[in-house]
Scaffold this motif. Sequence first.
Motif, PDB file in Angstrom:
ATOM      1  N   THR A 176       0.832  -1.204   0.000  1.00  0.00           N
ATOM      2  CA  THR A 176       0.000   0.000   0.000  1.00  0.00           C
ATOM      3  C   THR A 176       0.865   1.251   0.000  1.00  0.00           C
ATOM      4  O   THR A 176       0.604   2.201  -0.744  1.00  0.00           O
ATOM      5  CB  THR A 176      -0.947  -0.012   1.215  1.00  0.00           C
ATOM      6  N   GLN A 177       1.910   1.264   0.817  1.00  0.00           N
ATOM      7  CA  GLN A 177       2.817   2.410   0.868  1.00  0.00           C
ATOM      8  C   GLN A 177       3.513   2.617  -0.472  1.00  0.00           C
ATOM      9  O   GLN A 177       3.633   3.742  -0.950  1.00  0.00           O
ATOM     10  CB  GLN A 177       3.864   2.207   1.977  1.00  0.00           C
ATOM     11  N   LEU A 178       3.960   1.529  -1.078  1.00  0.00           N
ATOM     12  CA  LEU A 178       4.635   1.618  -2.367  1.00  0.00           C
ATOM     13  C   LEU A 178       3.667   2.126  -3.432  1.00  0.00           C
ATOM     14  O   LEU A 178       4.025   2.989  -4.235  1.00  0.00           O
ATOM     15  CB  LEU A 178       5.179   0.239  -2.733  1.00  0.00           C
ATOM     16  N   SER A 179       2.456   1.619  -3.441  1.00  0.00           N
ATOM     17  CA  SER A 179       1.448   2.048  -4.418  1.00  0.00           C
ATOM     18  C   SER A 179       1.096   3.516  -4.259  1.00  0.00           C
ATOM     19  O   SER A 179       0.777   4.196  -5.238  1.00  0.00           O
ATOM     20  CB  SER A 179       0.178   1.206  -4.282  1.00  0.00           C
ATOM     21  N   ARG A 223       2.773 -13.764  -2.768  1.00  0.00           N
ATOM     22  CA  ARG A 223       3.936 -14.463  -3.331  1.00  0.00           C
ATOM     23  C   ARG A 223       4.514 -13.698  -4.518  1.00  0.00           C
ATOM     24  O   ARG A 223       5.741 -13.589  -4.668  1.00  0.00           O
ATOM     25  CB  ARG A 223       3.575 -15.888  -3.737  1.00  0.00           C
ATOM     26  N   LYS A 224       3.651 -13.146  -5.356  1.00  0.00           N
ATOM     27  CA  LYS A 224       4.117 -12.380  -6.519  1.00  0.00           C
ATOM     28  C   LYS A 224       4.842 -11.109  -6.091  1.00  0.00           C
ATOM     29  O   LYS A 224       5.823 -10.718  -6.717  1.00  0.00           O
ATOM     30  CB  LYS A 224       2.956 -12.068  -7.455  1.00  0.00           C
ATOM     31  N   TRP A 282      12.729  -3.624 -13.196  1.00  0.00           N
ATOM     32  CA  TRP A 282      12.483  -4.214 -11.879  1.00  0.00           C
ATOM     33  C   TRP A 282      11.537  -3.332 -11.066  1.00  0.00           C
ATOM     34  O   TRP A 282      10.586  -3.822 -10.453  1.00  0.00           O
ATOM     35  CB  TRP A 282      13.816  -4.406 -11.151  1.00  0.00           C
ATOM     36  N   GLU A 283      11.800  -2.016 -11.058  1.00  0.00           N
ATOM     37  CA  GLU A 283      10.935  -1.092 -10.314  1.00  0.00           C
ATOM     38  C   GLU A 283       9.498  -1.163 -10.818  1.00  0.00           C
ATOM     39  O   GLU A 283       8.557  -1.178 -10.015  1.00  0.00           O
ATOM     40  CB  GLU A 283      11.454   0.343 -10.436  1.00  0.00           C
ATOM     41  N   ASN A 284       9.315  -1.229 -12.127  1.00  0.00           N
ATOM     42  CA  ASN A 284       7.966  -1.329 -12.694  1.00  0.00           C
ATOM     43  C   ASN A 284       7.288  -2.627 -12.273  1.00  0.00           C
ATOM     44  O   ASN A 284       6.097  -2.638 -11.942  1.00  0.00           O
ATOM     45  CB  ASN A 284       8.014  -1.209 -14.214  1.00  0.00           C
ATOM     46  N   ALA A 285       8.042  -3.732 -12.266  1.00  0.00           N
ATOM     47  CA  ALA A 285       7.473  -5.019 -11.847  1.00  0.00           C
ATOM     48  C   ALA A 285       7.087  -4.999 -10.373  1.00  0.00           C
ATOM     49  O   ALA A 285       6.023  -5.502  -9.996  1.00  0.00           O
ATOM     50  CB  ALA A 285       8.479  -6.144 -12.122  1.00  0.00           C
ATOM     51  N   VAL A 286       7.923  -4.385  -9.541  1.00  0.00           N
ATOM     52  CA  VAL A 286       7.619  -4.291  -8.107  1.00  0.00           C
ATOM     53  C   VAL A 286       6.385  -3.420  -7.892  1.00  0.00           C
ATOM     54  O   VAL A 286       5.503  -3.765  -7.112  1.00  0.00           O
ATOM     55  CB  VAL A 286       8.830  -3.751  -7.311  1.00  0.00           C
ATOM     56  N   ARG A 287       6.323  -2.303  -8.585  1.00  0.00           N
ATOM     57  CA  ARG A 287       5.149  -1.419  -8.441  1.00  0.00           C
ATOM     58  C   ARG A 287       3.864  -2.115  -8.877  1.00  0.00           C
ATOM     59  O   ARG A 287       2.825  -1.970  -8.235  1.00  0.00           O
ATOM     60  CB  ARG A 287       5.370  -0.138  -9.235  1.00  0.00           C
ATOM     61  N   LEU A 288       3.920  -2.865  -9.976  1.00  0.00           N
ATOM     62  CA  LEU A 288       2.736  -3.588 -10.440  1.00  0.00           C
ATOM     63  C   LEU A 288       2.311  -4.648  -9.423  1.00  0.00           C
ATOM     64  O   LEU A 288       1.124  -4.764  -9.095  1.00  0.00           O
ATOM     65  CB  LEU A 288       3.009  -4.234 -11.802  1.00  0.00           C
ATOM     66  N   ALA A 289       3.273  -5.404  -8.905  1.00  0.00           N
ATOM     67  CA  ALA A 289       2.951  -6.421  -7.897  1.00  0.00           C
ATOM     68  C   ALA A 289       2.393  -5.769  -6.634  1.00  0.00           C
ATOM     69  O   ALA A 289       1.459  -6.293  -6.018  1.00  0.00           O
ATOM     70  CB  ALA A 289       4.191  -7.255  -7.571  1.00  0.00           C
ATOM     71  N   ALA A 290       2.943  -4.611  -6.259  1.00  0.00           N
ATOM     72  CA  ALA A 290       2.443  -3.890  -5.082  1.00  0.00           C
ATOM     73  C   ALA A 290       1.015  -3.404  -5.312  1.00  0.00           C
ATOM     74  O   ALA A 290       0.162  -3.512  -4.422  1.00  0.00           O
ATOM     75  CB  ALA A 290       3.352  -2.705  -4.758  1.00  0.00           C
ATOM     76  N   ASN A 296      -1.205  -4.721  -7.298  1.00  0.00           N
ATOM     77  CA  ASN A 296      -2.091  -5.887  -7.251  1.00  0.00           C
ATOM     78  C   ASN A 296      -2.327  -6.359  -5.819  1.00  0.00           C
ATOM     79  O   ASN A 296      -3.453  -6.677  -5.448  1.00  0.00           O
ATOM     80  CB  ASN A 296      -1.518  -7.028  -8.092  1.00  0.00           C
ATOM     81  N   LEU A 297      -1.277  -6.383  -5.006  1.00  0.00           N
ATOM     82  CA  LEU A 297      -1.432  -6.814  -3.618  1.00  0.00           C
ATOM     83  C   LEU A 297      -2.239  -5.800  -2.815  1.00  0.00           C
ATOM     84  O   LEU A 297      -3.108  -6.173  -2.036  1.00  0.00           O
ATOM     85  CB  LEU A 297      -0.065  -7.045  -2.966  1.00  0.00           C
ATOM     86  N   SER A 298      -1.961  -4.522  -3.024  1.00  0.00           N
ATOM     87  CA  SER A 298      -2.683  -3.511  -2.233  1.00  0.00           C
ATOM     88  C   SER A 298      -4.168  -3.467  -2.584  1.00  0.00           C
ATOM     89  O   SER A 298      -4.969  -2.986  -1.791  1.00  0.00           O
ATOM     90  CB  SER A 298      -2.044  -2.128  -2.403  1.00  0.00           C
ATOM     91  N   GLY A 299      -4.518  -4.006  -3.753  1.00  0.00           N
ATOM     92  CA  GLY A 299      -5.928  -4.058  -4.151  1.00  0.00           C
ATOM     93  C   GLY A 299      -6.674  -5.244  -3.579  1.00  0.00           C
ATOM     94  O   GLY A 299      -7.872  -5.390  -3.804  1.00  0.00           O
TER      95      GLY A 299
END
Length: 88
Positions: free
Chosen positions: A17-20, A45-46, A68-76, A78-81
Motif C-alpha cells: 500500500t505504501q509503495l502504491s 507471493r508475486k 524491476w521497479e515497474n514489476a515491483v510497483r505492479l505487484a504492489a 495488485n497486492l494492495s488491491g
Amino acid sequence: MPDYETAERRLLHHMATQLSAGAMSPKEAAGRVWQGIEAVTDPERKFVAAVGLEYHLDHMSAEEVRAWENAVRLAAKNLSGTAFPHAQ
C-alpha cells in the motif's frame, strides 16, 4: 497481538500500500522484504518474488533497474488491491 505469520503478512500488505501510494520506493521495499517471509496468497507471493533480493540491484543496468521497479510497483498495486484475509 497477531501471531508471527499474520504480522509478516500484514507487513507485506502495508508495504504494498505504501509503495502504491508513492510513500515508499521499490528499493526501500526490497530492503524490508526478506525471502523467508510468509507469503500465503498468490498476490503476496508475486510481490515477494518481484521484490527479489536487494543486493542484485548493484549488478543491474539502469534499464534493468527501471524494469524491476515497474514489476515491483505492479505487484504492489495488485497486492494492495486485495483485502487482507484475517481481520484480527
